[in-house]
Scaffold this motif. Structure first.
Motif, short mmCIF file in Angstrom:
data_model
loop_
_atom_site.label_atom_id
_atom_site.label_comp_id
_atom_site.label_asym_id
_atom_site.label_seq_id
_atom_site.Cartn_x
_atom_site.Cartn_y
_atom_site.Cartn_z
N HIS A 131 -4.73 21.75 -0.33
CA HIS A 131 -5.77 20.79 0.03
C HIS A 131 -5.45 19.99 1.30
O HIS A 131 -6.28 19.21 1.75
CB HIS A 131 -6.06 19.83 -1.14
CG HIS A 131 -4.85 19.14 -1.68
ND1 HIS A 131 -4.09 19.67 -2.69
CD2 HIS A 131 -4.27 17.96 -1.38
CE1 HIS A 131 -3.08 18.85 -3.00
NE2 HIS A 131 -3.18 17.79 -2.20
N VAL A 132 -4.27 20.17 1.89
CA VAL A 132 -3.97 19.50 3.17
C VAL A 132 -4.55 20.34 4.30
O VAL A 132 -4.14 21.48 4.53
CB VAL A 132 -2.45 19.31 3.36
CG1 VAL A 132 -2.15 18.78 4.77
CG2 VAL A 132 -1.90 18.34 2.31
N ILE A 170 1.57 13.94 -2.65
CA ILE A 170 0.43 14.61 -1.99
C ILE A 170 -0.05 15.77 -2.86
O ILE A 170 -1.26 15.97 -3.05
CB ILE A 170 0.83 15.08 -0.58
CG1 ILE A 170 1.13 13.87 0.31
CG2 ILE A 170 -0.28 15.92 0.04
CD1 ILE A 170 1.81 14.23 1.62
N ARG A 171 0.87 16.56 -3.39
CA ARG A 171 0.49 17.69 -4.25
C ARG A 171 -0.32 17.22 -5.45
O ARG A 171 -1.26 17.90 -5.88
CB ARG A 171 1.74 18.42 -4.73
CG ARG A 171 2.51 19.16 -3.65
CD ARG A 171 3.64 20.00 -4.24
NE ARG A 171 4.52 20.47 -3.18
CZ ARG A 171 5.69 19.90 -2.86
NH1 ARG A 171 6.13 18.86 -3.58
NH2 ARG A 171 6.42 20.37 -1.88
N GLU A 172 0.03 16.07 -5.98
CA GLU A 172 -0.61 15.58 -7.20
C GLU A 172 -1.94 14.86 -6.94
O GLU A 172 -2.66 14.54 -7.89
CB GLU A 172 0.34 14.62 -7.92
CG GLU A 172 1.58 15.33 -8.47
CD GLU A 172 2.63 14.34 -8.98
OE1 GLU A 172 2.42 13.11 -8.81
OE2 GLU A 172 3.65 14.81 -9.52
N ASN A 173 -2.26 14.63 -5.68
CA ASN A 173 -3.50 13.92 -5.32
C ASN A 173 -4.32 14.79 -4.37
O ASN A 173 -4.18 14.73 -3.14
CB ASN A 173 -3.15 12.57 -4.69
CG ASN A 173 -2.56 11.61 -5.69
OD1 ASN A 173 -3.27 10.87 -6.36
ND2 ASN A 173 -1.23 11.63 -5.82
N THR A 231 0.84 -1.20 0.00
CA THR A 231 0.00 0.00 0.00
C THR A 231 0.88 1.25 0.00
O THR A 231 0.54 2.27 0.59
CB THR A 231 -0.95 0.01 1.21
OG1 THR A 231 -0.20 -0.18 2.43
CG2 THR A 231 -2.00 -1.07 1.10
N SER A 232 2.02 1.15 -0.69
CA SER A 232 2.98 2.25 -0.75
C SER A 232 3.15 2.70 -2.19
O SER A 232 3.98 2.18 -2.93
CB SER A 232 4.33 1.79 -0.17
OG SER A 232 5.28 2.84 -0.23
N PRO A 233 2.33 3.68 -2.62
CA PRO A 233 2.38 4.11 -4.03
C PRO A 233 3.69 4.78 -4.42
O PRO A 233 4.06 4.77 -5.59
CB PRO A 233 1.20 5.07 -4.15
CG PRO A 233 0.95 5.54 -2.74
CD PRO A 233 1.30 4.40 -1.85
#
Length: 422
Positions: free
Chosen positions: A244-245, A208-211, A154-156
């Motif tokens: 978005h965080v 994180i930025r891309e999702n 579960t580590s993209p």
């Protein structure tokens, strides 16, 4: 109002008071057993005399003073990781020494002097000792697995674990003030302490930025607060700059195992990056000490919201009265009990695993018997990274149209019409 009406009103009040007094007597009887047992379940405030003696023994051994003791860098530099040291602090049998040495050849261990003092108070085989000092059962485990939650699946991207739609973990280090014997990530401990490289952390931040659905980021390890102040500030700033965080969380056991890490300098950094939530892991009332309270007070003053994620551990906290005392003690230092995790079948830790019935019994003796603030959620992590599953006693006996049949915390069976109709 007529005399007759006044007399009738007085009679009704008296009747209601009689019912209330009878009910109060029933409720008092339900807590009597706990009050009798409570005195035998000490928290850290109640063993200060023993703790101070153990602390002085350690200071003498290290030829150190209190100023050094209060310095977290000193605590880290003097972690105890040799059975020869323990043997000079507390009497060990030959079998105990041999077991520690044998386990140490397979699994790394280290204990901060602060937590060692608590382990000495707990005594060999006590609830704090068992969390800190290796036992022979670790190398007898033939059935545990190294990664029961499937984190490696579960580590993209490197350094990230993602098991839910809107949140993820950044794993920043393998370092801890103490390597808990029940650790779920003991496969990551290795032989040396290693923080994740800046390149790995930048890759996690870019993910994180891309999702844009990621609104909640948990920084953990190892122990997130064993990064330097500078590194923590950089990481929190980077997360603040991602629109978005919404919230940041830090996973740390330092308030429990090395409260000296909570410094004014660290708190100033945390204060500048709200909202921040810290989940820690107190597992036994003995861990709730004046030093832990001081650390938690500083964090609260810095605007940090504190929660506790206990792990249900055999012979440590798998008794309802112990968990109740723990949770009540935590509330006095402003730490909200959040989860009780059922221990995972990690290789080398299966001797800590209890039956699910133990967890259910604890929940039965919390709900209604103490403040709702002291009632966490009992959780089993689904295998292979499928997330947290709450486990509750069964309170709805039957659900039929507008009519449900409830079982209350006192095990009373009561019909309830949810529409309010009669």
């Amino acid at each position: 109002m007529s005399v007759h009406l006044k007399q009738e009103e007085f009679r009704l009040r008296q009747e209601k008071r009689k019912i209330a007094l009878k009910r109060a007597k029933e409720l008092k009887a339900r807590i009597t057993d706990y009050l009798e047992n409570k005195d035998q379940i000490k928290n850290g405030f109640e063993v200060q005399e023993q703790y101070n003696r153990a602390k002085q023994t350690l200071l003498n051994f290290f030829n150190a003073d209190n100023e050094q003791w209060e310095n977290w860098h000193w605590q880290m530099a003097n972690r105890i990781k040799d059975v020869k040291v323990i043997s000079q602090l507390i009497d060990l049998s030959p079998a105990e020494k041999e077991a520690i040495e044998k386990v140490g050849r397979q699994y790394r261990w280290a204990v901060s002097p602060y937590y060692m003092a608590l382990a000495m108070v707990s005594g060999s085989g006590g609830p704090v000792w068992l969390q800190a000092i290796p036992c022979i059962e670790e190398v007898k485990d033939r059935y545990g697995v190294e990664d029961p939650m499937g984190e490696e699946y579960t580590s993209p991207v490197e350094g990230v674990t993602r098991r839910y739609p809107d949140r993820l973990i950044i794993n920043v280090t393998n370092q801890c003030a103490m390597y808990c014997r029940h650790c779920q990530r003991r496969r990551n401990i290795g032989e040396i302490d290693v923080h994740k490289s800046r390149k790995v952390l930048e890759g996690a931040l870019q993910y994180i930025r891309e999702n844009k659905e990621i609104r909640d980021v948990l920084i953990t390890g190892g122990d997130a607060l064993l990064l330097s102040d500078r590194q923590i500030e950089w990481l929190l700033t980077e997360l603040d700059n991602i629109p978005h965080v919404e919230i940041k969380r830090l996973g740390t056991r330092t308030p429990v195992t090395m409260p000296q890490r909570i410094t004014p300098e660290l708190c100033k950094i945390l204060e500048n990056h709200p909202p921040i939530y810290i989940n820690t892991q107190f597992n036994h009332p003995l861990e709730v000490t004046p030093e832990a309270k001081k650390a938690c007070d500083m964090l609260v003053k810095a605007g940090v919201v504190l929660g506790n994620q206990a792990v249900l551990l055999k012979n440590i906290n798998n008794q309802p009265d112990v968990m109740k005392r723990l949770n009540q003690s935590l509330l006095t230092i402003r730490v909200r009990p959040y989860y009780i995790f059922h221990a995972k079948a990690v290789k080398g830790t299966r001797h800590f695993i209890t039956g699910v019935d133990d967890g259910i019994a604890i929940m039965e003796q919390l709900r209604g018997y103490t403040s709702g603030l002291a009632v966490p959620t009992y959780i089993i992590n689904a295998p292979n990274g499928y997330g947290k599953t709450p486990v509750l006693p069964q309170y709805i006996i039957e659900n039929k149209n507008d009519q449900v049949t409830l079982r209350t915390w006192e095990k009373r069976i009561i019909p309830y019409n949810i529409s309010g109709k009669h």
